[in-house]
Design an enzyme around this catalytic site. Structure first.
Site, mmCIF file in Angstrom:
data_model
loop_
_atom_site.group_PDB
_atom_site.id
_atom_site.type_symbol
_atom_site.label_atom_id
_atom_site.label_comp_id
_atom_site.label_asym_id
_atom_site.label_seq_id
_atom_site.Cartn_x
_atom_site.Cartn_y
_atom_site.Cartn_z
ATOM 1 C CG HIS A 146 -57.785 -56.753 8.730
ATOM 2 N ND1 HIS A 146 -58.803 -57.259 7.976
ATOM 3 C CD2 HIS A 146 -57.072 -57.816 9.163
ATOM 4 C CE1 HIS A 146 -58.716 -58.575 7.962
ATOM 5 N NE2 HIS A 146 -57.671 -58.937 8.674
HETATM 6 C C1 UD1 Z 1 -55.856 -60.865 12.939
HETATM 7 C C2 UD1 Z 1 -55.333 -62.093 12.195
HETATM 8 C C3 UD1 Z 1 -55.930 -62.170 10.801
HETATM 9 C C4 UD1 Z 1 -57.445 -62.013 10.853
HETATM 10 C C5 UD1 Z 1 -57.793 -60.721 11.591
HETATM 11 C C6 UD1 Z 1 -59.288 -60.493 11.690
HETATM 12 C C7 UD1 Z 1 -53.044 -62.853 12.776
HETATM 13 C C8 UD1 Z 1 -51.630 -62.861 12.365
HETATM 14 N N1 UD1 Z 1 -53.876 -62.076 12.061
HETATM 15 O O1 UD1 Z 1 -55.313 -59.703 12.325
HETATM 16 O O2 UD1 Z 1 -55.608 -63.411 10.230
HETATM 17 O O3 UD1 Z 1 -57.973 -61.960 9.525
HETATM 18 O O4 UD1 Z 1 -57.252 -60.807 12.913
HETATM 19 O O5 UD1 Z 1 -59.573 -59.214 12.220
HETATM 20 O O6 UD1 Z 1 -53.405 -63.528 13.728
HETATM 21 N N2 UD1 Z 1 -56.181 -54.141 18.027
HETATM 22 C C9 UD1 Z 1 -56.940 -53.330 18.841
HETATM 23 N N3 UD1 Z 1 -58.074 -53.863 19.404
HETATM 24 C C10 UD1 Z 1 -58.460 -55.143 19.197
HETATM 25 C C11 UD1 Z 1 -57.661 -55.953 18.374
HETATM 26 C C12 UD1 Z 1 -56.538 -55.457 17.785
HETATM 27 O O7 UD1 Z 1 -56.639 -52.172 19.068
HETATM 28 O O8 UD1 Z 1 -59.492 -55.564 19.740
HETATM 29 C C13 UD1 Z 1 -54.974 -53.587 17.380
HETATM 30 C C14 UD1 Z 1 -53.722 -53.934 18.125
HETATM 31 O O9 UD1 Z 1 -53.049 -52.725 18.366
HETATM 32 C C15 UD1 Z 1 -52.883 -54.759 17.179
HETATM 33 C C16 UD1 Z 1 -53.535 -54.561 15.838
HETATM 34 O O10 UD1 Z 1 -54.870 -54.094 16.078
HETATM 35 O O11 UD1 Z 1 -51.579 -54.350 17.175
HETATM 36 C C17 UD1 Z 1 -53.600 -55.829 15.052
HETATM 37 O O12 UD1 Z 1 -54.201 -56.865 15.798
HETATM 38 P P1 UD1 Z 1 -53.701 -58.372 15.651
HETATM 39 O O13 UD1 Z 1 -54.405 -59.189 16.645
HETATM 40 O O14 UD1 Z 1 -52.231 -58.414 15.614
HETATM 41 O O15 UD1 Z 1 -54.095 -58.814 14.194
HETATM 42 P P2 UD1 Z 1 -55.200 -58.366 13.158
HETATM 43 O O16 UD1 Z 1 -54.644 -57.336 12.269
HETATM 44 O O17 UD1 Z 1 -56.500 -58.076 13.807
#
Ligand code: UD1
Length: 359
Positions: free
Chosen positions: A203
């Site tokens: 991820h």
């Molecule tokens: C985040 C953390 C990372 C951690 C990871 C664990 C930051 C910069 N990154 O990354 O350090 O290791 O979490 O998983 O804070 N999304 C969904 N549903 C959810 C959550 C996210 O659809 O419940 C999608 C969203 O469209 C979003 C993307 O996933 O754009 C990424 O989510 P985001 O919260 O930005 O960061 P992670 O990649 O999960």
């Protein structure tokens, strides 16, 4: 003592369980969930499984650019801190929720306590590296999981308030194990046999936002002689769909939804090996004595590599495939309690208490 805990992403739910239990035995804890992770299988399931109290506030910030996401959190956290006036703000790890909690509290002169302080990849292209460096430099109490992390802080001139407590993820793992929550059942439900499959998670921004990297990783997984069980993070799922990368998902890849904590750990503990770009899973593989192939160019968890349990391949199709082929000849050198003994949360709460009473 009144403590506000700021959490928002999957690994933070896993880390806060043991600390929250210790804190609530004697003190008041208020949990702010920023809403960074909001899907039920990325959030609610962890609260239920790990007996974490329901959040007192949910900021529901959802997705967005780093600036949008962090600024919405900052505004929400600041408002709650002004209202609740805690003695400490506890932050965890290195996500945007960590950064927002650190900034909001330190600007209000509320002491910040950072769980999982001092980790460094020395790679500033990672958003997590920026988050943890900033968080450490405004924290008053720094709870380091290992000696190496405390040494990293010393080199940056941070010595006051630093303690090596062990890693709270070990506390959570032992808690689940002691409650007999780790079983073979998830392996059989997926139609696999113990020791015959690999388990993978991907991820990180560097592996998902650059679709050439993601394509190379999927190709390497498809080339594997073992089935690769692959619980897909929502970020990765969206990119595979939007960029038409399904063509690289071969028969060896067995995709699932994101899994609950005990299901995931059961699958890790029965796997032939782990493929990941996650920080936490590298450590869990080490604790469960499973070989790990880390699809990054660097790692914060250097002990896993030094002890021979983990190798770094980057997002390189051939290096990943070679590392899978090499699994049969890999000889991990040593194994120790370098990540702690499962009592990190007790130490953390006792240090907070001493700081509070001035002893
Ligand atoms: C985040 C953390 C990372 C951690 C990871 C664990 C930051 C910069 N990154 O990354 O350090 O290791 O979490 O998983 O804070 N999304 C969904 N549903 C959810 C959550 C996210 O659809 O419940 C999608 C969203 O469209 C979003 C993307 O996933 O754009 C990424 O989510 P985001 O919260 O930005 O960061 P992670 O990649 O999960």
């Amino acid at each position: 003592m009144k403590v506000v805990s700021v959490i928002g992403a999957r690994p933070q739910f896993i880390k806060c369980g043991p600390v929250s239990r210790q804190l609530r035995a004697k003190h008041e804890e208020i949990i702010i969930h920023t809403g960074q992770h909001y899907d039920a299988n990325m959030s609610d399931v962890f609260f239920r499984e790990l007996d974490i109290p329901a959040p007192d506030y949910n900021l529901e910030v959802g997705s967005g650019t780093h600036g949008e996401q962090t600024s919405r959190m900052l505004t929400g956290i600041e408002r709650i801190l002004l209202e609740t006036k805690p003695d400490y703000v506890l932050i965890y790890g290195d996500t945007n929720s960590t950064l927002a909690g650190a900034l909001a509290a330190s600007k209000l002169h509320i002491p910040v306590a950072h769980v999982e302080a001092g980790l460094r990849s020395y790679d500033r292209t990672m958003p997590e590296e920026i988050n943890r460096v900033v968080a450490d430099h405004v924290s008053d109490l720094l709870f380091c999981p290992t000696r190496v992390s405390a040494e990293n802080l010393r080199r940056e001139g941070i010595e006051q308030g630093v303690s090596v407590t062990g890693d709270v993820m070990v506390d959570t793992l032992y808690y689940a194990r002691d409650q007999r929550k780790l079983t073979n059942a998830p392996v059989h439900e997926l139609g696999q046999n113990p020791g015959d499959y690999l388990i993978a998670t991907i991820h990180r921004a560097s592996n998902t936002d650059d679709i050439r990297n993601l394509a190379a990783i999927l190709q390497a997984f498809s080339d594997s002689p073992f089935t690769v069980v692959f619980p897909l993070h929502p970020r990765t799922r969206k990119i595979i769909q939007n960029e038409g990368l399904e063509q690289y998902v071969g028969e060896k890849i067995r995709i699932t939804d994101p899994l609950p904590y005990t299901t995931m750990l059961s699958l890790v503990s029965n796997a032939r090996a782990v493929l990941t770009d996650s920080g936490g899973i590298q450590k869990e593989a080490y604790i469960l004595k499973k070989p790990c192939i880390t699809i990054r160019d660097n790692t914060e968890w250097v002990e896993t590599v030094q002890d021979g349990w983990n190798v770094l391949t980057g997002a390189d199709r051939h290096r990943i495939s070679q590392a899978i082929r090499d699994l049969d000849h890999r000889m991990p050198r040593t194994h120790s309690e370098v990540y702690g003994d499962g009592h990190a949360a007790e130490r953390i709460v006792s240090i907070l208490e001493n700081s509070f009473t001035g002893t």
